[in-house]
Design a protein around this motif. Structure first.
Motif: not given
Length: 492
Positions: A81-92, A287-290, A355-361
């Motif tokens: 789940a960390a990738h949804l928030h910019g990685g581990e450092a971004g999530l923390v 996550g989904l866009a809609r 694209l969000a799954v592959r590149l990051g949201p």
């Protein structure tokens, strides 16, 4: 303070009291003797536990697996789940900043094991997952300093070695007994023979050590969000193959989509939790866009990331959770007369999700107009499917296809004070101007700052001898010594 039989003990202290030598667990009479003007408040353990549970439920926005750790801790399983928030450092960083903004003192750590994260957050020095000190990443917003430590993968043994034994969550009696033998650090305990330690202090000491180092599992009781739609699938035999897991996920998405359809809901975030036979969970979040409840689309989003799940010795059960849902009414499907209304937006939303799954949201966005005279302020990033604001850019003002932010300085030669440049040098390359149009004068936005009250720019669209087009401006009249800048390339 809290009552323990006939005695009154100090339950917790703030920073000022700790600096005066007060510690939790000491008698209140002793504390009052050390600090004459001591301010006491009655402890409310039930209210504290309820508040910790509410804060733990709030943390479900970051990961699907959250467990309160009374009296003052929270476990968050961020794997997948960390990738949804910019990685581990971004999530923390985001988590600690938002909690600190609520007036709480925060210390957080990321490690391979719960025990190591607990120890580093409370006793360790701050380090990045790559070994660097993330002090510059810190934020302030509460009564205490916000801290975040990221233990490099597989390095919990090295990080825990110099920490005191209290970092292993041992009972005070065990810590005191080991200290009497000269064992004060985790490394000292790890170097002892295990049989004598188990015989004298019991198995709990070695269990805590093994859990912190990752040699023994530590099962946690995770929170279940209230009224959360979820489906579970248990396997007769543990599975580990990617194709088998993909078929299981397809079955889970089909079952969950049916439940969503019965409630006229669509999923905006899904959490997949796979339970391994050794008790360690593996999780993924998308996550989904809609909102969507298309089984094919939901299964495809997970299929691109199932390789991140480590099956270990096998997965015995899987659970799919609709962590975030929104209303989604039924609509008319496409018929023989042509595509149904709204079909194209759905296809676009599915493309954005893939694209969000592959590149990051965070890498997917669109530009939305902003009411601003200055070009670099006239657009902002919004979500790909964010509703239109109703603003548009003026059709009569041509703008370059590519805007440079910030503008780059150039050396330009103008034959007349208000004339466009005859030539200019940019990035060690000289361009002779063949055609030009301008000036277009843009004034500063005086309501932003005093420096922009008298600011102005004169923009020119120029074309060199090779046909390349540029957007130049001078930030003040020539008589005032204005400098030339390149702000855009090409023409839209």
């Amino acid at each position: 303070m809290a009552a323990q039989g006939p005695r009154r003990l100090v339950a917790a202290v703030d920073r000022a009291a700790r600096a005066r030598g007060l510690r939790p667990g000491m008698p209140v009479a002793q504390a009052q003797g050390m600090v004459v003007d001591l301010v006491l408040a009655e402890a409310a353990p039930d209210a504290d536990r309820a508040g910790l549970t509410r804060l733990s439920a709030w943390c479900l926005a970051y990961a699907p697996l959250v467990a309160p750790d009374p009296p003052d801790g929270i476990w968050i399983e961020i794997a997948g789940a960390a990738h949804l928030h910019g990685g581990e450092a971004g999530l923390v960083r985001d988590l600690t900043r938002r909690i600190a903004a609520g007036g709480f003192a925060v210390r957080a750590a990321v490690a391979d094991t719960p025990g190591a994260a607990w120890a580093v957050a409370r006793f360790g020095r701050r380090r990045g997952r790559d070994g660097r000190d993330p002090a510059r990443e810190e934020a302030r917003g509460g009564p205490d300093e916000t801290r975040g430590g990221l233990v490099p993968p597989g390095a919990q043994g090295r990080e825990l070695a110099e920490l005191p034994l209290a970092a292993l969550r041992l009972e005070a009696e065990a810590v005191a007994g080991l200290a009497a033998l000269g064992v004060e650090r985790v490394a000292d305990l790890a170097g002892l023979a295990r049989a004598p330690v188990r015989l004298r202090f019991g198995g709990a000491v070695l269990t805590r050590l093994d859990q912190a180092l990752g040699h023994a599992p530590e099962p946690l009781t995770y929170l279940a969000p209230p009224e959360t739609l979820a489906v579970r699938l248990a396997f007769p035999e543990p599975i580990g193959g990617a194709e088998t897991l993909a078929r299981a996920v397809a079955g889970l998405t089909a079952a969950l989509a049916a439940d969503l359809g019965h409630r006229d809901l669509g999923a905006r975030r899904l959490d997949l939790v796979c339970q391994r036979v050794d008790g360690l969970p593996q999780s993924l979040s998308v996550g989904l866009a809609r909102p969507s409840r298309s089984p094919r689309h939901l299964a495809r989003l997970f299929a691109d990331r199932l390789a991140l799940i480590d099956p270990g010795y096998g997965i015995e059960a899987a659970r799919l959770i609709a962590a975030r849902v929104e209303p989604l009414r039924a609509r008319q499907l496409a018929g023989t007369a042509g595509p149904a209304e709204g079909g194209e937006p759905e296809a676009l939303a599915e493309l954005i999700d893939r694209l969000a799954v592959r590149l990051g949201p965070r890498r997917l966005y669109r530009a939305a107009p902003v009411e601003s005279e200055w070009p670099e302020r006239s657009a902002r990033r919004v979500a790909p499917l964010a509703p239109a604001s109703g603003l548009t850019w003026p059709a009569g003002l041509p703008r370059p296809a590519r805007l440079l932010d910030p503008p780059e300085p150039v050396q330009a030669l103008a034959l007349l004070p208000d004339a466009p440049p005859a030539s200019f040098a940019w990035r060690r390359r000289r361009c002779r101007v063949a055609r030009a149009d301008g000036p277009e004068r843009v004034f500063g936005e005086w309501w932003r700052s005093d420096a922009e009250i008298s600011a102005s720019r004169d923009y020119y669209r120029v074309e060199d001898e090779t046909g390349a087009r540029y957007w130049l401006f001078r930030d003040a009249p020539a008589a005032e010594g204005g400098r030339w800048w390149l702000h855009g390339l090409g023409e839209a």
